[in-house]
Scaffold this motif. Structure first.
Motif, PDB file in Angstrom:
ATOM      1  N   PHE A 291       0.832  -1.204   0.000  1.00 57.18           N
ATOM      2  CA  PHE A 291       0.000   0.000   0.000  1.00 57.18           C
ATOM      3  C   PHE A 291       0.867   1.256   0.000  1.00 57.18           C
ATOM      4  CE2 PHE A 291      -1.897   3.469   2.393  1.00 57.18           C
ATOM      5  CZ  PHE A 291      -3.036   3.712   1.643  1.00 57.18           C
ATOM      6  N   ARG A 292       1.866   1.291   0.873  1.00 55.66           N
ATOM      7  CA  ARG A 292       2.717   2.479   0.977  1.00 55.66           C
ATOM      8  C   ARG A 292       3.474   2.736  -0.325  1.00 55.66           C
ATOM      9  NH1 ARG A 292       3.495   0.034   6.219  1.00 55.66           N
ATOM     10  NH2 ARG A 292       2.306   1.234   7.761  1.00 55.66           N
ATOM     11  N   LEU A 293       3.968   1.675  -0.952  1.00 57.01           N
ATOM     12  CA  LEU A 293       4.695   1.833  -2.209  1.00 57.01           C
ATOM     13  C   LEU A 293       3.783   2.342  -3.325  1.00 57.01           C
ATOM     14  CD1 LEU A 293       6.873  -1.411  -2.112  1.00 57.01           C
ATOM     15  CD2 LEU A 293       7.717   0.944  -1.946  1.00 57.01           C
ATOM     16  N   LEU A 294       2.608   1.745  -3.453  1.00 56.55           N
ATOM     17  CA  LEU A 294       1.667   2.171  -4.496  1.00 56.55           C
ATOM     18  C   LEU A 294       1.186   3.593  -4.241  1.00 56.55           C
ATOM     19  CD1 LEU A 294      -0.421  -1.109  -4.819  1.00 56.55           C
ATOM     20  CD2 LEU A 294       1.147  -0.192  -6.545  1.00 56.55           C
ATOM     21  N   ASN A 295       0.935   3.915  -2.981  1.00 56.55           N
ATOM     22  CA  ASN A 295       0.476   5.255  -2.622  1.00 56.55           C
ATOM     23  C   ASN A 295       1.561   6.286  -2.917  1.00 56.55           C
ATOM     24  OD1 ASN A 295      -1.639   6.890  -1.584  1.00 56.55           O
ATOM     25  ND2 ASN A 295      -0.614   7.004   0.396  1.00 56.55           N
ATOM     26  N   ALA A 296       2.805   5.951  -2.565  1.00 58.65           N
ATOM     27  CA  ALA A 296       3.919   6.862  -2.813  1.00 58.65           C
ATOM     28  C   ALA A 296       4.146   7.077  -4.305  1.00 58.65           C
ATOM     29  CB  ALA A 296       5.187   6.334  -2.155  1.00 58.65           C
ATOM     30  N   ALA A 297       3.809   6.071  -5.106  1.00 59.14           N
ATOM     31  CA  ALA A 297       3.961   6.184  -6.562  1.00 59.14           C
ATOM     32  C   ALA A 297       2.832   6.978  -7.205  1.00 59.14           C
ATOM     33  CB  ALA A 297       4.043   4.794  -7.187  1.00 59.14           C
ATOM     34  N   GLY A 298       1.859   7.399  -6.410  1.00 58.01           N
ATOM     35  CA  GLY A 298       0.806   8.273  -6.912  1.00 58.01           C
ATOM     36  C   GLY A 298      -0.403   7.579  -7.505  1.00 58.01           C
TER      37      GLY A 298
END
Length: 199
Positions: free
Chosen positions: A16-23
């Motif tokens: 989740f954090r990675l996908l969220n950080a990728a926008g």
């Protein structure tokens, strides 16, 4: 891209954090109850979230979006049904901590250790009607060290590998609008059912 993330625990929360950080525009189905790490991360970020308590299946009603580009399964043991997968415009993918088709099932890492495999790996595959049986999108491998156990192998190699592979496949979809899919070698299938606890 619009992505529905279905998952649990540390791995799901990290994805989740990675996908969220990728926008990416996210919707989440957390499948391990309200106190699960993914549920807390998604709710904390005010992302549309459905929370289930260890379901056997995740259907279309549990995907909190009318349609998405991609469904990503990240550490969920619930079966994502065909009607749920149909909500994904491009692909429904998941990560399995084995070199599929070896060790299909819930206890892949444990069976890697039980079988004394010298090499382990991870697979991003297309979700399908069969258990861990969908076409492959990406794979990588690692050595199993003599002092590894299932927990250390997961933490040291297979979990980071899974996060990286999933993000690579998502990036491929975002860039090209498609994702590769090559069939698993059915001659090499082994199963990894849940093991009984050690006495």
């Amino acid at each position: 891209m619009k992505i529905a993330l279905v998952g649990t625990r540390w791995f799901g929360a990290e994805m989740f954090r990675l996908l969220n950080a990728a926008g990416h525009d996210l919707a989440v189905c957390a499948t391990n109850g309200e106190e699960d790490a993914l549920a807390k991360a998604a709710r904390g970020a005010e992302v549309p979230t459905v929370v289930l308590d260890n379901p056997h299946r995740v259907g279309a009603a549990e995907i909190p979006a009318e349609s998405v580009d991609v469904i990503v399964a990240a550490h969920t043991h619930a079966f994502v049904t065909a009607d749920a997968r149909a909500k994904a415009r491009v692909a429904s993918i998941g990560y399995h901590p084995s070199l599929l088709p070896r060790h299909r099932g819930i206890a892949a890492v444990e069976w890697t250790m039980k079988e004394r495999d010298p090499i382990a790996g991870g697979s991003v595959y297309h979700l399908s009607g069969g258990m861990d049986a969908g076409a492959l999108a990406a794979q990588d491998w690692c050595f199993v060290y003599p002092d590894d156990d299932a927990g250390s192998l997961w933490r040291r190699a297979l979990a980071p590998m899974g996060l990286r592979l999933l993000m690579e496949v998502v990036a491929e979809i975002e860039t090209t609008g498609t994702v590769q899919a090559y069939d698993q070698d059915t001659r090499a299938v082994t199963l990894a059912p849940l093991l009984a606890p050690a006495a």
